[in-house]
Design an enzyme around this catalytic site. Structure first.
Site, PDB file in Angstrom:
ATOM      1  NE  ARG A  46       1.569  -8.381   1.919  1.00 13.58           N
ATOM      2  CZ  ARG A  46       1.761  -8.086   3.227  1.00 13.58           C
ATOM      3  NH1 ARG A  46       0.807  -7.105   3.520  1.00 13.58           N
ATOM      4  NH2 ARG A  46       2.669  -8.708   3.986  1.00 13.58           N
ATOM      5  NE  ARG A 105       3.503  -6.573  10.528  1.00  8.66           N
ATOM      6  CZ  ARG A 105       2.200  -6.457  10.193  1.00  8.66           C
ATOM      7  NH1 ARG A 105       1.188  -6.374  10.579  1.00  8.66           N
ATOM      8  NH2 ARG A 105       2.384  -6.547   8.811  1.00  8.66           N
ATOM      9  CD  GLN A 151       0.051  -4.168   1.202  1.00 12.60           C
ATOM     10  OE1 GLN A 151      -0.076  -4.999   2.363  1.00 12.60           O
ATOM     11  NE2 GLN A 151      -0.591  -4.350   0.167  1.00 12.60           N
ATOM     12  CG  ASP A 169      -1.257   2.918   5.663  1.00 16.13           C
ATOM     13  OD1 ASP A 169      -2.130   2.168   6.121  1.00 16.13           O
ATOM     14  OD2 ASP A 169      -0.089   2.906   5.981  1.00 16.13           O
ATOM     15  CB  CYS A 172      -1.403  -1.785   2.722  1.00 13.83           C
ATOM     16  SG  CYS A 172      -1.589  -0.600   4.090  1.00 13.83           S
ATOM     17  CG  HIS A 179       4.446  -3.111   5.055  1.00 14.43           C
ATOM     18  ND1 HIS A 179       4.870  -4.498   5.197  1.00 14.43           N
ATOM     19  CD2 HIS A 179       3.004  -3.126   5.266  1.00 14.43           C
ATOM     20  CE1 HIS A 179       3.671  -5.110   5.334  1.00 14.43           C
ATOM     21  NE2 HIS A 179       2.876  -4.558   5.424  1.00 14.43           N
TER      22      HIS A 179
END
Ligand code: CP
Ligand code: NVA
Length: 332
Positions: A310, A119, A149, A242, A282, A146
């Site tokens: 996930r 990340r 996700q 988001d 998310c 991402h």
């Protein structure tokens, strides 16, 4: 949950093609590889939490330059459930590109681990890292993408509707962030049309919209951006939002809040979507900002299914990158 897959998905040609590969963005997967991952994830989800031995003796290294709850914990527990082991290093321990080069960090970790989750802030050091790694690298979120996700989100939508192709998804808010990009790519690859609701300052670039259309060409997918949130969500099957300010962009949070306030997903906006529409996010979420409590905690919301998925989606990804999936069907 509907029965969507059987074990034949594990022997599809796409199932075995991912071994050894990197997944930094959705387009590192072909549409049939994505579909195959969803099939494997569905089977793993049905198998439950019982510990398996598919990744016995394998180690996953995780490097996190930014905070994480879902990504970190779901990868770690997912590895444990598959019989393997995960270890984490935080930003201050490695400082990608500052303490040592991304290439050197990748070369070192490749000597220890069988796969690596990273990340990062910027996407470019991650690309350099992946190019130097000799084991599969998974993007656990960068400024540009991402994918973990987005794969889980496709699984969540498919569970609810039994299909993805032909559905319509609206993304409301910052159309230039990691989530918007990966979600739109995953949706188009799966045959879903996408609308964005964003102010001009946060509108996805035209070149990106063209790329989404190209990705969804076999399904005649459309991708359009509107400034009117009501126009973008009209009759859609999924409304997604988001945070207004992504991690690392805190310096712009006042400016973002001012521009995105009219794009809050509230009860009035959800009422413009199809009656069966899902609300998705998310997480982490900010109630009262990008979404009202009434919507995220209301009957349309599937945000905790997304969070759960996930783990199932990432277990499928770990298996596909580290094994050839052969024999899985006999053991589950
Ligand atoms: N959605 C998501 O990636 O959550 P974390 O930042 O907590 O990992
Ligand atoms: N766009 C958000 C996603 C968090 C999972 C961020 O980058 O902070």
């Amino acid at each position: 949950m509907q029965t969507m897959y059987n074990y034949a998905v594990l022997t599809m040609p796409a199932a075995g093609r991912l071994r050894g590969r990197n997944v930094l963005t959705m387009v590192d997967l072909s549409p049939d590889e994505l579909a195959s991952l969803l099939g494997t994830a569905h089977i793993l989800k049905a198998a439950g939490r019982e510990q398996q031995r598919f990744l016995q003796g394998k180690s996953l290294a995780m490097l996190f330059e930014k905070p994480s709850l879902r990504t970190r914990v779901s990868f770690e527990i997912g590895m444990t459930q598959l019989g393997g082991h995960a270890v984490i290093a935080h930003g201050q321990d490695f400082l990608l590109g500052k303490r040592e080069t991304p290439e050197d960090v990748a070369r070192v970790l490749s000597r220890y681990a069988d796969a690596i989750v990273v990340r990062t802030h910027e996407h470019e050091p991650l690309q350099r890292f992946a190019a130097a790694s000799t084991v599969p690298v998974i993007n656990g979120l960068s400024a540009a993408a991402h994918p973990c996700q987005a794969i889980a989100d496709m699984l969540t939508i498919k569970e609810r509707f039994g299909t993805l192709s032909g559905l319509r998804l609206a993304y409301v808010g910052d159309g230039r962030n990691n989530m918007a990009y990966s979600l739109a790519e995953a949706a188009a690859m799966s045959g879903m049309s996408v609308t964005f609701a964003s102010p001009i300052t946060h509108r996805p670039p035209d070149a990106f919209l063209a790329r989404v259309v190209e990705l969804g060409k076999p399904f005649n997918v459309t991708a359009r951006a509107f400034t009117s949130p009501l126009r973008a969500v009209r009759d859609v099957d999924v409304v997604y939002t988001d945070v207004w300010t992504s991690m690392g962009d805190e310096a712009y949070s006042e400016r973002n809040s001012a521009a995105l306030r009219p794009y809050q997903v509230n009860e009035e906006l959800m009422a413009a979507a199809a009656p069966h529409a899902l609300f998705m996010h998310c997480l982490p979420a900010h109630r009262g900002e990008e979404v009202t409590a009434g919507v995220i905690d209301g009957p349309h919301s599937v945000v905790f299914d997304q969070a759960e998925n996930r783990m199932h989606a990432q277990k499928a990804l770990l298996l596909a990158l580290m094994t050839d999936l052969r024999g899985l069907g006999d053991q589950l």
